[in-house]
Design a protein around this motif. Structure first.
Motif, short mmCIF file in Angstrom:
data_model
loop_
_atom_site.label_atom_id
_atom_site.label_comp_id
_atom_site.label_asym_id
_atom_site.label_seq_id
_atom_site.Cartn_x
_atom_site.Cartn_y
_atom_site.Cartn_z
N VAL A 21 -10.32 -0.29 -5.73
CA VAL A 21 -9.19 0.18 -4.77
C VAL A 21 -8.94 1.43 -5.59
CG1 VAL A 21 -7.02 -0.25 -4.16
CG2 VAL A 21 -8.60 -2.35 -4.51
N ASP A 22 -8.72 2.52 -4.66
CA ASP A 22 -8.10 3.79 -5.00
C ASP A 22 -6.90 3.69 -5.59
OD1 ASP A 22 -8.67 6.80 -5.31
OD2 ASP A 22 -7.35 6.83 -3.57
N SER A 23 -6.48 4.43 -6.53
CA SER A 23 -5.20 4.48 -7.14
C SER A 23 -4.03 4.74 -6.26
CB SER A 23 -5.06 5.10 -8.49
OG SER A 23 -5.43 6.61 -8.10
N ASP A 24 -4.46 5.78 -5.16
CA ASP A 24 -3.60 6.16 -4.06
C ASP A 24 -3.17 4.89 -3.17
OD1 ASP A 24 -3.51 8.47 -5.37
OD2 ASP A 24 -5.00 9.44 -4.03
N SER A 25 -3.87 3.92 -3.35
CA SER A 25 -3.77 2.93 -2.22
C SER A 25 -3.12 1.47 -2.87
CB SER A 25 -5.10 2.30 -1.62
OG SER A 25 -5.72 3.15 -0.95
N PHE A 37 -7.64 1.51 3.46
CA PHE A 37 -7.95 0.12 2.95
C PHE A 37 -9.08 0.49 2.21
CE2 PHE A 37 -6.50 -0.52 7.07
CZ PHE A 37 -5.52 -1.78 7.07
N PRO A 38 -9.26 -0.52 1.19
CA PRO A 38 -8.37 -1.55 0.63
C PRO A 38 -7.01 -1.00 0.19
CG PRO A 38 -9.87 -1.58 -0.76
CD PRO A 38 -10.46 -0.46 0.28
N CYS A 39 -6.01 -1.90 0.40
CA CYS A 39 -4.70 -1.63 -0.26
C CYS A 39 -3.93 -2.56 -0.85
CB CYS A 39 -3.71 -1.14 1.13
SG CYS A 39 -2.14 -1.12 0.59
N ILE A 40 -3.26 -2.57 -2.01
CA ILE A 40 -2.66 -3.63 -2.72
C ILE A 40 -1.05 -3.13 -2.78
CG2 ILE A 40 -2.36 -4.57 -5.08
CD1 ILE A 40 -5.25 -3.85 -5.59
N CYS A 41 -0.13 -4.12 -2.62
CA CYS A 41 1.24 -4.03 -2.47
C CYS A 41 1.75 -5.00 -3.99
CB CYS A 41 2.10 -4.15 -1.27
SG CYS A 41 1.43 -3.04 -0.08
N VAL A 66 1.85 -10.29 -4.92
CA VAL A 66 0.60 -9.20 -4.65
C VAL A 66 0.17 -9.48 -3.39
CG1 VAL A 66 -1.53 -8.48 -5.43
CG2 VAL A 66 0.27 -9.24 -7.25
N HIS A 67 0.22 -8.37 -2.54
CA HIS A 67 -0.38 -8.42 -1.19
C HIS A 67 -1.65 -7.62 -1.08
CE1 HIS A 67 3.05 -10.44 1.10
NE2 HIS A 67 3.64 -9.60 0.21
N ILE A 68 -2.92 -8.17 -0.86
CA ILE A 68 -3.92 -7.48 -0.80
C ILE A 68 -4.56 -7.25 0.77
CG2 ILE A 68 -6.51 -7.33 -1.48
CD1 ILE A 68 -5.68 -9.56 -3.60
N PHE A 69 -4.84 -6.04 1.06
CA PHE A 69 -5.03 -5.99 2.60
C PHE A 69 -6.68 -5.08 2.73
CE2 PHE A 69 -0.69 -5.57 2.79
CZ PHE A 69 -0.27 -6.47 3.80
N THR A 70 -7.29 -5.72 3.11
CA THR A 70 -8.85 -4.89 3.32
C THR A 70 -9.47 -5.14 4.84
OG1 THR A 70 -10.93 -4.66 1.99
CG2 THR A 70 -10.23 -7.00 2.53
N LYS A 71 -10.15 -4.54 5.12
CA LYS A 71 -11.20 -4.67 6.57
C LYS A 71 -12.25 -5.60 6.08
CE LYS A 71 -9.63 -1.10 8.81
NZ LYS A 71 -9.24 -1.19 10.26
N SER A 72 -12.46 -6.42 7.40
CA SER A 72 -13.55 -7.36 7.22
C SER A 72 -14.98 -6.74 7.52
CB SER A 72 -13.38 -8.56 8.18
OG SER A 72 -13.14 -8.04 9.36
N ASP A 105 -3.86 -12.40 10.05
CA ASP A 105 -3.19 -10.97 10.50
C ASP A 105 -3.68 -10.76 12.01
OD1 ASP A 105 -2.83 -8.13 10.48
OD2 ASP A 105 -2.73 -8.40 8.41
N VAL A 106 -2.67 -10.10 12.50
CA VAL A 106 -2.94 -9.76 14.10
C VAL A 106 -4.06 -9.03 14.33
CG1 VAL A 106 -0.54 -10.25 14.75
CG2 VAL A 106 -1.38 -8.03 14.10
N ASP A 107 -4.59 -7.99 13.39
CA ASP A 107 -5.78 -7.37 13.54
C ASP A 107 -7.00 -8.16 13.14
OD1 ASP A 107 -7.92 -5.47 13.61
OD2 ASP A 107 -6.62 -4.05 13.00
N ASP A 108 -7.92 -8.30 14.05
CA ASP A 108 -9.20 -9.17 13.72
C ASP A 108 -9.79 -8.48 12.48
OD1 ASP A 108 -8.82 -10.90 15.69
OD2 ASP A 108 -10.02 -10.03 16.93
N ASP A 109 -9.76 -7.21 12.24
CA ASP A 109 -10.56 -6.64 11.14
C ASP A 109 -9.93 -6.52 10.01
OD1 ASP A 109 -12.75 -6.08 12.84
OD2 ASP A 109 -12.09 -4.00 13.56
N VAL A 110 -8.64 -6.99 9.84
CA VAL A 110 -7.80 -6.96 8.63
C VAL A 110 -7.90 -8.29 8.05
CG1 VAL A 110 -5.60 -6.41 7.82
CG2 VAL A 110 -6.61 -4.74 9.52
N ARG A 111 -8.11 -8.22 6.63
CA ARG A 111 -7.99 -9.46 6.01
C ARG A 111 -6.74 -9.18 4.94
NH1 ARG A 111 -9.67 -11.25 9.75
NH2 ARG A 111 -12.07 -11.90 9.91
N HIS A 112 -6.16 -10.34 4.69
CA HIS A 112 -4.79 -10.14 3.96
C HIS A 112 -4.51 -11.39 2.96
CE1 HIS A 112 0.26 -10.04 4.34
NE2 HIS A 112 -0.47 -9.75 3.11
#
Length: 125
Positions: A21-25, A37-41, A66-72, A105-112
């Motif tokens: 994960v890029d530090s900006d994310s 994406f990916p993104c960590i909160c 910790v919330h992790i978001f990425t694309k499938s 997640d509501v978006d089929d391409d997003v994994r959380h």
């Protein structure tokens, strides 16, 4: 009360995590929109006093969500791959993982994925 973000923000600089994960994310709050994406909160979940001495609290139990978001999609790491690296970093600093689950997640391409870690922290009075 202590500022738990000071304790766990240094964990965000892990070399193994930065390979995925890029530090900006990586955020220490929940962004209004997630565009990269990916993104960590990382969020303070809760803090509570757990031990007292001489009418002063000495230890707090800190919980971090910790919330992790990425694309499938094929070129993206999975939430499990990122979660394993996050768990390694937190466990090395003696945090206990109390939860790790996939969230619809509501978006089929997003994994959380949501993870929670706890640690007893000494409070300097």
């Amino acid at each position: 009360m202590i500022n738990a973000k000071i304790i766990y923000n240094t964990l965000l600089e892990s070399e193994s995590l930065s390979e995925l994960v890029d530090s900006d994310s990586i955020f220490d709050s929940y962004p209004s929109t997630i565009e990269v994406f990916p993104c960590i909160c990382f969020l303070d979940a809760k803090q509570k006093d757990i031990e007292y001495a001489d009418n002063q609290h000495q230890f707090e139990n800190c919980s971090v969500e910790v919330h992790i978001f990425t694309k499938s999609l094929e070129d993206y790491p999975t939430t499990s791959e990122i979660g394993i690296e996050i768990a390694k970093v937190f466990n090395a600093d003696l945090w206990t993982m109390t939860e790790s689950k996939e969230v619809p997640d509501v978006d089929d391409d997003v994994r959380h994925r949501v993870m929670e870690f706890n640690k007893g922290v000494f409070v300097s009075c």
